[in-house]
Design an enzyme around this catalytic site. Structure first.
Site, PDB file in Angstrom:
ATOM      1  N   SER A   7      75.288  14.879   5.679  1.00 61.56           N
ATOM      2  CA  SER A   7      74.124  15.174   6.513  1.00 61.56           C
ATOM      3  C   SER A   7      74.494  16.204   7.569  1.00 61.56           C
ATOM      4  CB  SER A   7      73.629  13.907   7.202  1.00 61.56           C
ATOM      5  OG  SER A   7      72.735  14.275   8.242  1.00 61.56           O
ATOM      6  N   HIS A  32      72.437  17.086   2.752  1.00 58.20           N
ATOM      7  CA  HIS A  32      71.305  16.307   3.263  1.00 58.20           C
ATOM      8  C   HIS A  32      70.776  16.966   4.539  1.00 58.20           C
ATOM      9  CE1 HIS A  32      69.060  12.464   3.679  1.00 58.20           C
ATOM     10  NE2 HIS A  32      69.315  12.553   4.966  1.00 58.20           N
ATOM     11  N   ASP A  34      68.090  16.676   7.549  1.00 57.96           N
ATOM     12  CA  ASP A  34      67.213  15.740   8.261  1.00 57.96           C
ATOM     13  C   ASP A  34      66.179  16.488   9.093  1.00 57.96           C
ATOM     14  OD1 ASP A  34      68.227  13.088   7.615  1.00 57.96           O
ATOM     15  OD2 ASP A  34      70.061  13.718   8.636  1.00 57.96           O
ATOM     16  N   MET A  36      63.002  16.144  11.549  1.00 59.54           N
ATOM     17  CA  MET A  36      62.346  15.169  12.437  1.00 59.54           C
ATOM     18  C   MET A  36      61.337  15.883  13.324  1.00 59.54           C
ATOM     19  SD  MET A  36      65.634  12.958  13.658  1.00 59.54           S
ATOM     20  CE  MET A  36      67.000  12.618  12.548  1.00 59.54           C
ATOM     21  N   HIS A  65      65.240  15.364   3.811  1.00 55.80           N
ATOM     22  CA  HIS A  65      64.726  14.048   4.246  1.00 55.80           C
ATOM     23  C   HIS A  65      63.723  14.281   5.378  1.00 55.80           C
ATOM     24  CE1 HIS A  65      65.957   9.959   6.304  1.00 55.80           C
ATOM     25  NE2 HIS A  65      64.707   9.941   5.865  1.00 55.80           N
ATOM     26  N   MET A  67      61.399  13.129   8.108  1.00 55.73           N
ATOM     27  CA  MET A  67      61.029  12.028   9.000  1.00 55.73           C
ATOM     28  C   MET A  67      59.909  12.561   9.879  1.00 55.73           C
ATOM     29  SD  MET A  67      64.901  10.769   9.667  1.00 55.73           S
ATOM     30  CE  MET A  67      65.501  12.327   9.012  1.00 55.73           C
ATOM     31  N   MET A 138      67.038   3.211   4.122  1.00 58.18           N
ATOM     32  CA  MET A 138      67.688   3.522   5.410  1.00 58.18           C
ATOM     33  C   MET A 138      68.520   2.324   5.866  1.00 58.18           C
ATOM     34  SD  MET A 138      66.868   6.632   6.247  1.00 58.18           S
ATOM     35  CE  MET A 138      67.651   6.600   7.859  1.00 58.18           C
ATOM     36  N   ASP A 176      71.335   5.894   3.489  1.00 61.16           N
ATOM     37  CA  ASP A 176      71.487   6.847   4.597  1.00 61.16           C
ATOM     38  C   ASP A 176      71.603   6.083   5.910  1.00 61.16           C
ATOM     39  OD1 ASP A 176      71.350   9.040   6.295  1.00 61.16           O
ATOM     40  OD2 ASP A 176      69.251   9.517   5.845  1.00 61.16           O
TER      41      ASP A 176
HETATM   42  C1  DX5 Z   1      69.205   9.393  10.559  1.00 56.65           C
HETATM   43  C2  DX5 Z   1      69.396  10.435   9.481  1.00 56.65           C
HETATM   44  C3  DX5 Z   1      70.712  10.376   8.810  1.00 56.65           C
HETATM   45  C4  DX5 Z   1      71.884  10.653   9.712  1.00 56.65           C
HETATM   46  C5  DX5 Z   1      73.071   9.941   9.152  1.00 56.65           C
HETATM   47  O1  DX5 Z   1      67.881   9.383  10.946  1.00 56.65           O
HETATM   48  O2  DX5 Z   1      68.400  10.295   8.484  1.00 56.65           O
HETATM   49  O3  DX5 Z   1      70.747  11.253   7.693  1.00 56.65           O
HETATM   50  O4  DX5 Z   1      72.213  12.011   9.838  1.00 56.65           O
HETATM   51  O5  DX5 Z   1      74.116  10.073  10.042  1.00 56.65           O
HETATM   52  P1  DX5 Z   1      75.310   9.029  10.071  1.00 56.65           P
HETATM   53  O6  DX5 Z   1      76.016   9.127   8.755  1.00 56.65           O
HETATM   54  O7  DX5 Z   1      76.131   9.505  11.221  1.00 56.65           O
HETATM   55  O8  DX5 Z   1      74.707   7.678  10.295  1.00 56.65           O
HETATM   56 ZN    ZN Z   2      68.660  11.391   6.591  1.00 59.44          ZN
END
Ligand code: DX5
Ligand code: ZN
Length: 216
Positions: A7, A32, A34, A36, A65, A67, A138, A176
């Site tokens: 990620s 990956h 993320d 948001m 991903h 969010m 998650m 994740d």
């Molecule tokens: C959290 C993200 C994850 C995050 C994981 O909302 O969706 O992808 O980056 O990070 P670690 O591996 O540090 O928990």
């Molecule tokens: Zn993620």
């Protein structure tokens, strides 16, 4: 062997290209990303232009991903930007719109993923399984990297593995949040096919050895 998806939330954004190449050199086949929006989760990260920029510099699988609230509004743009997998949250829209969103993602030739937060039961995914190429469980509350892994999510993976074997055997199961060398074996034993790792990957001194141990 599990698929490892580092990620980039934990990457150095000043040196993102260097870090992407580092992921590839370490043997990770996926990246990956993320996304948001500050509404679905209490944090804001990156979006469409960054996915498009990454597409120009890497042939790794872009595992995006989302969010974000009502992701159907942005499916076309993320697909055009070059996502290979586009994962949305079950909690981010009405059931009818979630089905429409997954269908729209596939209509763009992109793999469709559906994610659930820790408080959402696995059985709520079942009606959508035939529309999914990936289901993401998650193991932290979405929003931030570096949180503690929730081992009590493992029964959801076991349940989903069985449900997929009946409804959609090609569907991948992804985990994740808080995945590291200690927690990855639990995920794999519970049936995970794809492991996302942010802080543990980027903290690892020897990333190649980290990836090979994680995927075993
Ligand atoms: C959290 C993200 C994850 C995050 C994981 O909302 O969706 O992808 O980056 O990070 P670690 O591996 O540090 O928990
Ligand atoms: Zn993620």
């Amino acid at each position: 062997m599990a698929i490892i998806s580092p990620s980039i939330l934990s990457a150095d954004f000043v040196n993102l290209e260097r870090d992407i190449h580092m992921c590839k050199a370490a043997g990770a086949p996926w990246i990956h990303v993320d996304v948001m929006d500050g509404i679905f989760v209490p944090n804001i990260t990156i979006g469409i232009p960054v996915v498009a920029a990454l597409r120009k510099i890497t042939d790794l699988v872009l595992d995006v991903h989302l969010m974000i609230d009502r992701p159907i509004r942005y499916v076309e743009q993320f697909c055009a930007a070059g996502a290979d997998y586009l994962t949305v949250h079950l909690e981010s829209d009405t059931p009818e719109n979630i089905a429409k969103t997954l269908t729209a993602i596939r209509a763009h030739g992109v793999k469709a993923g559906l994610s659930i937060k820790p408080g959402t039961p696995a059985r709520q995914v079942e009606p959508y399984l035939s529309l999914c190429d990936l289901v993401l469980v998650m193991t932290v509350e979405p929003g931030f990297g570096g949180q503690r892994f929730m081992a009590d999510m493992m029964p959801k993976l076991v349940w989903l593995k069985e449900a997929c074997s009946l409804a959609n055997p090609a569907c991948l199961l992804q985990v994740d949040g808080g995945v590291d060398l200690d927690t990855a074996p639990l995920c794999k034993a519970a049936g995970a096919d794809v492991l996302v790792s942010g802080s543990a990957f980027f903290k690892a001194e020897d990333k190649q050895s980290f990836v090979s141990r994680l995927q075993k």
